[in-house]
Design a protein around this motif. Structure first.
Motif, PDB file in Angstrom:
ATOM      1  N   SER A 104       0.804  -1.230   0.000  1.00 41.45           N
ATOM      2  CA  SER A 104       0.000   0.000   0.000  1.00 41.45           C
ATOM      3  C   SER A 104       0.837   1.281   0.000  1.00 41.45           C
ATOM      4  N   GLY A 105       2.105   1.220   0.360  1.00 45.14           N
ATOM      5  CA  GLY A 105       2.921   2.433   0.412  1.00 45.14           C
ATOM      6  C   GLY A 105       3.597   2.744  -0.907  1.00 45.14           C
ATOM      7  N   GLY A 106       3.817   4.028  -1.161  1.00 49.46           N
ATOM      8  CA  GLY A 106       4.566   4.460  -2.332  1.00 49.46           C
ATOM      9  C   GLY A 106       3.759   4.462  -3.616  1.00 49.46           C
ATOM     10  N   THR A 107       4.462   4.793  -4.700  1.00 49.88           N
ATOM     11  CA  THR A 107       3.862   4.801  -6.034  1.00 49.88           C
ATOM     12  C   THR A 107       4.712   3.921  -6.950  1.00 49.88           C
ATOM     13  N   TRP A 108       4.135   3.573  -8.097  1.00 46.07           N
ATOM     14  CA  TRP A 108       4.764   2.627  -9.014  1.00 46.07           C
ATOM     15  C   TRP A 108       4.772   3.161 -10.441  1.00 46.07           C
TER      16      TRP A 108
ATOM     17  N   GLY B 187       3.353   6.763 -11.525  1.00 47.74           N
ATOM     18  CA  GLY B 187       2.676   7.243 -10.325  1.00 47.74           C
ATOM     19  C   GLY B 187       1.476   6.407  -9.931  1.00 47.74           C
ATOM     20  N   LEU B 188       1.460   5.130 -10.288  1.00 47.24           N
ATOM     21  CA  LEU B 188       0.331   4.257  -9.969  1.00 47.24           C
ATOM     22  C   LEU B 188       0.274   3.977  -8.467  1.00 47.24           C
ATOM     23  N   VAL B 189      -0.945   3.907  -7.933  1.00 47.01           N
ATOM     24  CA  VAL B 189      -1.160   3.626  -6.516  1.00 47.01           C
ATOM     25  C   VAL B 189      -2.107   2.441  -6.363  1.00 47.01           C
ATOM     26  N   VAL B 190      -2.020   1.804  -5.223  1.00 43.73           N
ATOM     27  CA  VAL B 190      -2.879   0.660  -4.917  1.00 43.73           C
ATOM     28  C   VAL B 190      -4.341   1.096  -4.892  1.00 43.73           C
TER      29      VAL B 190
ATOM     30  N   THR C 212      -6.512   1.691  -7.487  1.00 42.07           N
ATOM     31  CA  THR C 212      -7.067   2.360  -8.662  1.00 42.07           C
ATOM     32  C   THR C 212      -6.933   1.439  -9.868  1.00 42.07           C
TER      33      THR C 212
ATOM     34  N   TRP D 230       9.511   1.073  -8.059  1.00 38.12           N
ATOM     35  CA  TRP D 230       8.812   1.535  -6.865  1.00 38.12           C
ATOM     36  C   TRP D 230       9.426   2.850  -6.396  1.00 38.12           C
ATOM     37  N   SER D 231       8.642   3.708  -5.808  1.00 37.62           N
ATOM     38  CA  SER D 231       9.155   4.965  -5.258  1.00 37.62           C
ATOM     39  C   SER D 231       9.994   4.734  -4.002  1.00 37.62           C
TER      40      SER D 231
END
Length: 148
Positions: free
Chosen positions: A83-87, A106-109, A111, A132-133
């Motif tokens: 769940s943490g960070g962006t992809w 900038g993908l997030v869990v 969405t 990963w960020s």
């Protein structure tokens, strides 16, 4: 469900994304030998879980080459963990001259991100690259909802 369908699902579930490439082929009894033309596959859809190992913030996954018969696919990619960070996620088709199947930043869990339509060549071999960020180790998990 016939034996060919069960075999395809078993193979597809072993590594994840190749189910997009296998979708419908065995179910409809199609092969390179008996298709003989660029006939489109009957419509279908599905959901596939995907896991990409990530080391020091980066990871990749390459599917085996599969015969796809010029199928056109579209759908969504949804990340489910961590769940943490962006992809940043990139998917290319090695068998089709490294054609871009999907690229997202900038993908997030949680969405759902649309992809396609993407038309394969006679064969497809997908390579998924993720960044990963964060700089740690994890497993990127998600689902691919597709239709063709």
């Amino acid at each position: 469900m016939n034996a060919n369908t069960q075999s395809t699902q078993s193979t597809a579930n072993s590594t994840g994304l190749e189910a997009i490439e296998l979708a419908g082929i065995a179910h409809y009894g199609l092969s390179e030998a008996n298709l003989g033309s660029r006939a489109p596959l009957p419509a279908g859809s599905g959901t596939i879980p995907v896991s990409v190992p990530v080391v020091n913030g980066s990871g990749s996954l390459t599917t085996p080459s599969q015969t796809t018969f010029w199928v056109t696919i579209k759908g969504t990619i949804q990340l489910t963990a961590p769940s943490g960070g962006t992809w940043n996620v990139s998917v290319i088709d090695i068998a089709n001259g490294n054609a871009q199947v999907y690229k997202g930043t900038g993908l997030v869990v949680g969405t759902a991100y649309p992809f396609g339509p993407y038309k394969t060549a006679f064969k497809a071999q997908l390579q998924v690259n993720v960044q990963w960020s964060e700089s740690g180790n994890t497993t990127l998990k998600g689902v691919v909802n597709y239709s063709y």
